[in-house]
Design an enzyme around this catalytic site. Structure first.
Site, mmCIF file in Angstrom:
data_model
loop_
_atom_site.group_PDB
_atom_site.id
_atom_site.type_symbol
_atom_site.label_atom_id
_atom_site.label_comp_id
_atom_site.label_asym_id
_atom_site.label_seq_id
_atom_site.Cartn_x
_atom_site.Cartn_y
_atom_site.Cartn_z
ATOM 1 N N CYS A 39 1.496 -8.171 14.254
ATOM 2 C CA CYS A 39 1.176 -8.697 15.585
ATOM 3 C C CYS A 39 0.489 -10.062 15.506
ATOM 4 O O CYS A 39 0.126 -10.634 16.519
ATOM 5 C CB CYS A 39 0.290 -7.718 16.350
ATOM 6 S SG CYS A 39 1.163 -6.225 16.878
ATOM 7 N N GLY A 40 0.270 -10.580 14.292
ATOM 8 C CA GLY A 40 -0.262 -11.932 14.149
ATOM 9 C C GLY A 40 -1.785 -12.016 14.241
ATOM 10 O O GLY A 40 -2.333 -12.929 14.848
ATOM 11 N N HIS A 94 -10.997 -2.403 12.011
ATOM 12 C CA HIS A 94 -9.893 -3.220 11.488
ATOM 13 C C HIS A 94 -9.652 -4.357 12.484
ATOM 14 O O HIS A 94 -8.647 -4.371 13.184
ATOM 15 C CB HIS A 94 -8.658 -2.313 11.347
ATOM 16 C CG HIS A 94 -7.521 -2.938 10.606
ATOM 17 N ND1 HIS A 94 -6.225 -2.478 10.737
ATOM 18 C CD2 HIS A 94 -7.468 -3.955 9.722
ATOM 19 C CE1 HIS A 94 -5.433 -3.203 9.977
ATOM 20 N NE2 HIS A 94 -6.141 -4.101 9.348
ATOM 21 N N SER A 109 -0.114 -3.873 12.272
ATOM 22 C CA SER A 109 0.501 -4.931 11.461
ATOM 23 C C SER A 109 1.630 -5.610 12.241
ATOM 24 O O SER A 109 2.176 -5.057 13.187
ATOM 25 C CB SER A 109 1.028 -4.344 10.152
ATOM 26 O OG SER A 109 1.951 -3.339 10.428
ATOM 27 N N ARG A 150 0.844 -1.190 0.000
ATOM 28 C CA ARG A 150 0.000 0.000 0.000
ATOM 29 C C ARG A 150 0.883 1.245 0.000
ATOM 30 O O ARG A 150 2.008 1.226 0.471
ATOM 31 C CB ARG A 150 -0.909 0.014 1.230
ATOM 32 C CG ARG A 150 -2.061 -0.985 1.162
ATOM 33 C CD ARG A 150 -3.008 -0.863 2.348
ATOM 34 N NE ARG A 150 -2.363 -1.200 3.595
ATOM 35 C CZ ARG A 150 -1.953 -0.329 4.510
ATOM 36 N NH1 ARG A 150 -2.182 0.967 4.329
ATOM 37 N NH2 ARG A 150 -1.367 -0.721 5.608
ATOM 38 N N ARG A 159 1.920 -12.453 -0.434
ATOM 39 C CA ARG A 159 0.555 -12.743 0.046
ATOM 40 C C ARG A 159 -0.013 -14.032 -0.496
ATOM 41 O O ARG A 159 0.414 -14.523 -1.543
ATOM 42 C CB ARG A 159 -0.378 -11.599 -0.419
ATOM 43 C CG ARG A 159 -0.003 -10.225 0.088
ATOM 44 C CD ARG A 159 -0.498 -10.025 1.488
ATOM 45 N NE ARG A 159 0.035 -8.820 2.104
ATOM 46 C CZ ARG A 159 -0.592 -8.167 3.094
ATOM 47 N NH1 ARG A 159 -1.745 -8.605 3.544
ATOM 48 N NH2 ARG A 159 -0.036 -7.103 3.642
ATOM 49 N N LYS A 182 -9.618 -2.501 1.711
ATOM 50 C CA LYS A 182 -9.257 -1.360 2.557
ATOM 51 C C LYS A 182 -10.009 -0.085 2.148
ATOM 52 O O LYS A 182 -10.452 0.687 3.000
ATOM 53 C CB LYS A 182 -7.749 -1.123 2.510
ATOM 54 C CG LYS A 182 -6.905 -2.315 2.947
ATOM 55 C CD LYS A 182 -7.182 -2.755 4.370
ATOM 56 C CE LYS A 182 -6.115 -3.734 4.863
ATOM 57 N NZ LYS A 182 -6.412 -4.217 6.228
ATOM 58 N N TYR A 230 -1.349 -3.622 -6.796
ATOM 59 C CA TYR A 230 -1.186 -4.330 -5.528
ATOM 60 C C TYR A 230 -2.485 -4.369 -4.715
ATOM 61 O O TYR A 230 -3.240 -3.393 -4.677
ATOM 62 C CB TYR A 230 -0.063 -3.683 -4.696
ATOM 63 C CG TYR A 230 -0.029 -4.259 -3.311
ATOM 64 C CD1 TYR A 230 0.563 -5.491 -3.081
ATOM 65 C CD2 TYR A 230 -0.670 -3.625 -2.251
ATOM 66 C CE1 TYR A 230 0.521 -6.073 -1.841
ATOM 67 C CE2 TYR A 230 -0.720 -4.196 -0.997
ATOM 68 C CZ TYR A 230 -0.115 -5.428 -0.797
ATOM 69 O OH TYR A 230 -0.173 -5.996 0.436
ATOM 70 N N ASP A 274 -9.594 -9.739 9.363
ATOM 71 C CA ASP A 274 -9.105 -8.382 9.080
ATOM 72 C C ASP A 274 -10.108 -7.263 9.337
ATOM 73 O O ASP A 274 -9.726 -6.210 9.820
ATOM 74 C CB ASP A 274 -8.618 -8.307 7.632
ATOM 75 C CG ASP A 274 -7.723 -7.107 7.365
ATOM 76 O OD1 ASP A 274 -6.912 -6.769 8.252
ATOM 77 O OD2 ASP A 274 -7.831 -6.501 6.277
ATOM 78 N N PHE A 287 0.998 -17.603 20.552
ATOM 79 C CA PHE A 287 0.340 -18.556 19.645
ATOM 80 C C PHE A 287 -0.809 -19.288 20.368
ATOM 81 O O PHE A 287 -1.642 -18.624 20.982
ATOM 82 C CB PHE A 287 1.390 -19.493 19.024
ATOM 83 C CG PHE A 287 2.441 -18.719 18.237
ATOM 84 C CD1 PHE A 287 2.176 -18.302 16.941
ATOM 85 C CD2 PHE A 287 3.662 -18.364 18.817
ATOM 86 C CE1 PHE A 287 3.118 -17.559 16.221
ATOM 87 C CE2 PHE A 287 4.607 -17.623 18.110
ATOM 88 C CZ PHE A 287 4.324 -17.225 16.811
ATOM 89 N N GLY A 313 -3.973 -3.969 -1.542
ATOM 90 C CA GLY A 313 -4.644 -2.915 -0.778
ATOM 91 C C GLY A 313 -4.948 -1.667 -1.590
ATOM 92 O O GLY A 313 -5.841 -0.892 -1.249
ATOM 93 N N ASN A 347 6.288 -8.737 2.064
ATOM 94 C CA ASN A 347 4.847 -8.465 2.000
ATOM 95 C C ASN A 347 4.158 -9.386 0.982
ATOM 96 O O ASN A 347 3.101 -9.050 0.452
ATOM 97 C CB ASN A 347 4.626 -6.989 1.642
ATOM 98 C CG ASN A 347 3.193 -6.536 1.903
ATOM 99 O OD1 ASN A 347 2.534 -7.028 2.817
ATOM 100 N ND2 ASN A 347 2.698 -5.610 1.096
HETATM 101 O O1 TSX Z 1 1.178 -14.323 15.642
HETATM 102 C C1 TSX Z 1 1.815 -14.301 16.687
HETATM 103 N N1 TSX Z 1 1.158 -14.451 17.889
HETATM 104 C C2 TSX Z 1 -0.331 -14.549 17.924
HETATM 105 C C3 TSX Z 1 -0.747 -15.919 17.701
HETATM 106 C C4 TSX Z 1 -1.970 -16.384 17.928
HETATM 107 N N2 TSX Z 1 3.185 -14.142 16.640
HETATM 108 C C5 TSX Z 1 3.875 -13.924 15.362
HETATM 109 C C6 TSX Z 1 3.950 -12.433 15.097
HETATM 110 C C7 TSX Z 1 4.401 -12.092 13.723
HETATM 111 C C8 TSX Z 1 3.265 -11.962 12.774
HETATM 112 C C9 TSX Z 1 3.897 -14.148 17.801
HETATM 113 N N3 TSX Z 1 5.202 -13.992 18.022
HETATM 114 C C10 TSX Z 1 3.261 -14.321 19.028
HETATM 115 C C11 TSX Z 1 1.848 -14.498 19.078
HETATM 116 O O2 TSX Z 1 1.277 -14.674 20.149
HETATM 117 N N4 TSX Z 1 4.219 -14.260 20.001
HETATM 118 C C12 TSX Z 1 5.384 -14.060 19.357
HETATM 119 C C13 TSX Z 1 6.704 -13.935 20.018
HETATM 120 C C14 TSX Z 1 7.294 -15.313 20.202
HETATM 121 C C15 TSX Z 1 8.050 -15.876 19.191
HETATM 122 C C16 TSX Z 1 8.586 -17.155 19.389
HETATM 123 C C17 TSX Z 1 8.398 -17.830 20.601
HETATM 124 C C18 TSX Z 1 7.638 -17.234 21.586
HETATM 125 C C19 TSX Z 1 7.088 -15.975 21.390
HETATM 126 N N5 TSX Z 1 8.946 -19.083 20.906
HETATM 127 C C20 TSX Z 1 9.628 -19.924 20.107
HETATM 128 O O3 TSX Z 1 9.876 -19.617 18.975
HETATM 129 C C21 TSX Z 1 10.062 -21.226 20.676
HETATM 130 MN MN MN Z 2 -5.334 -5.343 7.769
#
Ligand code: TSX
Ligand code: MN
Length: 591
Positions: free
Chosen positions: A257-258, A233, A255, A76, A374, A213, A204, A284, A498, A206, A372
């Protein structure tokens, strides 16, 4: 007026606009998209023939394709994205603004003759389930068959959408041309007062898939404010407990943060054994409005996922990985020796071709897939896709979650005291940048409600709109803030994240059900760690203290910064929000 007359007039308006655009852009052909398989097959065949798409390994990834974008057209373009309201202050300091007349004039000269030799596609689409009163329709005119193929996955596109437009009479007009892909002749213009979008010079996602968006966030933000709903969002997920009760949660993150990972979370084994299940509604965008019972009901306006590939793996997101084994369009990923899509973080193989199509080997110093890059895939391919995702009335939201990537200060989770405090928590959101986003790592960026690039009007008015939902009869969700990214002194992540985030979600639902207490502090309600199920999670003393503790001096400084940030939105800021900020700052100062 008869039903016939009304429908005739709405189609007349569409036909008239298509004619006007054709006279300006001068395409060789006009194709009205019906969304059928036959139509899609023909488009794909044509794109395979001209190199727009490359067929991937049919055995491992049936019906999947790779698209390589122009190397200068991979993201974007916020600096070239404008909100064109008649009054500059309505766009606010959070948007680039251009006067509507000037923007229209500029775009007219860019679109003049730009489709010569090309086909102009007319793409009617519906954002949201086709039969939902919360859904909204649009029509995108584009000269890109890649855009058509992606819109078919990301929206309800074609005949059914056209029929709804005919019935309703109103739709968002989106005009797009890839133009010459010159980065200096590239603009994304929004005309919210006329429900119009004009996008030139980028193919692209977005910038070009205008339903996403541009429509579902920026234009819809205006419609939401006017009509009394929230355009956010946010991902939406369902959490089913062992008793078979399902709560729905909406969550906004900046962005990197997963968000997609959280939307498709798989609970830890112990939870699965006990009968907990997570279902995905969206990853999203979330449209929500108060129902008759006063609760907020949400739909996902999208029909697919346009997800970031790098980092998607069996460990980070097995549901996403399963979704993209077939019927997927990949953009700017690398390719293995046996023609499978590949990206950094997928597995230990080394691809043979990078995202630009150049030879690649283990000695290379650049990533093979674009950071980036996709995947575009229908939500129906996702194993966790909720059977309630298509419910016309939406799903009732029990909790709203804000979050950010914060190495220090911010604990794992806290709960806002009330709605006004929760709006402040959202307005004060921030995240530290990752290399993928900017090149500068660890710099704090404020990103209220993760809407900084997507709110189509003045943030001060947006906060006021949020506050307006707190009225008699409203049964609003509880608001929480989370931080999966807290680090220790040694620089290591303190929380496993995770699937283990399920433990935090469970605590939130206990709070919603009134089944857990909390520690009241000026920043909000913190969990008593005994109320969070940590079976099988090993936390050091440092981790416990930092994930569940509260640092008064650090927060006093944070609130000074929040105050300075909110002042940027000036005199239009709602008093209630300023008041909440001042009150907490004072409480922090007296200890
Ligand atoms: O998406 C993530 N989440 C949410 C999951 C439901 N990520 C990836 C972010 C990039 C897009 C994360 N990264 C999360 C998280 O909760 N936490 C972390 C940080 C992290 C990375 C690796 C480990 C622990 C925490 N451990 C090992 O790799 C062994
Ligand atoms: Mn988004």
């Amino acid at each position: 007026m008869s039903e016939y007359k009304r429908s005739a007039s709405s189609l007349d308006a569409l036909n008239q606009w298509v004619l006007e655009v054709a006279q300006l852009a001068k395409p060789d052909r006009i194709h009205w998209c019906d969304g059928s398989d036959v139509e899609n097959d023909a488009l794909v065949a044509q794109m395979l023939a001209d190199g727009t798409l490359i067929k991937l390994n049919e055995r491992t990834h049936p019906d999947s394709y790779l698209h390589r974008s122009h190397p200068d057209d991979v993201a974007r373009v916020e600096h070239l994205t404008f909100v064109c309201t008649s009054d500059r202050d309505d766009a606010g300091p959070n948007n680039h603004w251009m006067a509507p007349d000037q923007a229209r004039q500029q775009m007219k000269s860019l679109f003049d003759g730009c489709m010569k030799g090309r086909t102009m596609y007319v793409v009617p689409y519906c954002m949201g389930p086709i039969d939902s009163p919360l859904s909204r329709c649009g029509v995108e005119i584009t000269d890109s068959p890649y855009v058509v193929a992606n819109m078919r996955i990301m929206t309800r596109m074609g005949a059914a959408a056209l029929a709804r437009i005919e019935r309703e009479g109103s739709f968002v007009k989106g005009l797009h041309s890839t133009g010459e892909l010159d980065p200096d002749r590239r603009f994304i213009m929004h005309f919210p007062e006329d429900l119009e979008i004009q996008s030139f010079g980028s193919g692209y996602g977005g910038n070009a898939l205008l339903g996403k968006k541009c429509h579902a966030l920026r234009i819809a933000s205006h419609q939401a404010r006017k009509e009394g709903w929230l355009d956010e969002h946010m991902l939406i997920l369902g959490i089913e407990n062992p008793k078979g009760e399902t709560h729905y949660v909406a969550a906004a993150f900046p962005s990197a943060c997963g968000k997609t990972n959280l939307a498709m979370l798989i609970p830890p084994e112990g939870y699965r054994k006990d009968g907990w299940k997570i279902s995905t509604i969206g990853d999203d965008i979330c449209w929500m409005r108060p129902g008759k019972d006063g609760r907020l009901y949400a739909i996902n306006p999208e029909a697919g996922f346009f997800g970031v590939a790098p980092g998607t793996s069996e460990k980070s997101n097995p549901n996403a990985l399963a979704s993209i084994q077939q019927n997927t369009i990949f953009t700017n990923v690398a390719v293995t020796d046996d023609n499978q899509p590949w990206w950094e973080g997928l597995d230990k193989r080394v691809p043979v071709t990078d995202w630009k199509g150049n030879a690649y080997d283990a000695s290379a110093t650049h990533p093979a897939a674009h950071p980036n890059s996709r995947f575009t895939v229908s939500a129906k391919e996702c194993p966790s896709y909720s059977p309630h995702a298509e419910d016309a009335q939406g799903v009732p939201i029990s909790a709203i979650v804000f979050g950010g990537r914060r190495a220090s200060l911010v604990p794992l989770v806290f709960e806002a005291r009330d709605w006004t405090h929760g709006v402040l928590v959202g307005a004060a959101m921030g995240s530290e940048t990752t290399a993928a986003a900017t090149g500068a790592v660890g710099v704090m960026r404020r990103d209220p409600m993760a809407m900084k690039p997507f709110c189509g009007y003045n943030f001060a008015d947006y906060f006021d709109h949020w506050l307006s939902f707190d009225k008699p009869g409203a049964k609003l969700p509880k608001i929480f803030h989370v931080n999966w990214f807290r680090k220790g002194e040694g620089g290591d992540f303190l929380w496993p994240g995770f699937g283990d985030n399920m433990r935090v979600l469970e605590w939130m639902l206990k709070r919603v059900d009134g089944a857990a207490g909390a520690v009241e502090t000026p920043i909000g309600n913190l969990p008593d760690p005994v109320d969070i199920n940590l079976d099988g999670v090993e936390l050091t003393a440092e981790a416990r203290e930092k994930l569940f503790g509260y640092d008064r001096a650090g927060w006093a400084s944070e609130f000074e910064h929040i105050g300075e940030y909110l002042q940027e939105y000036g005199a239009r800021m709602p008093d209630a929000l300023n008041g909440e900020q001042t009150r907490i700052t004072h409480e922090l100062s007296i200890g």
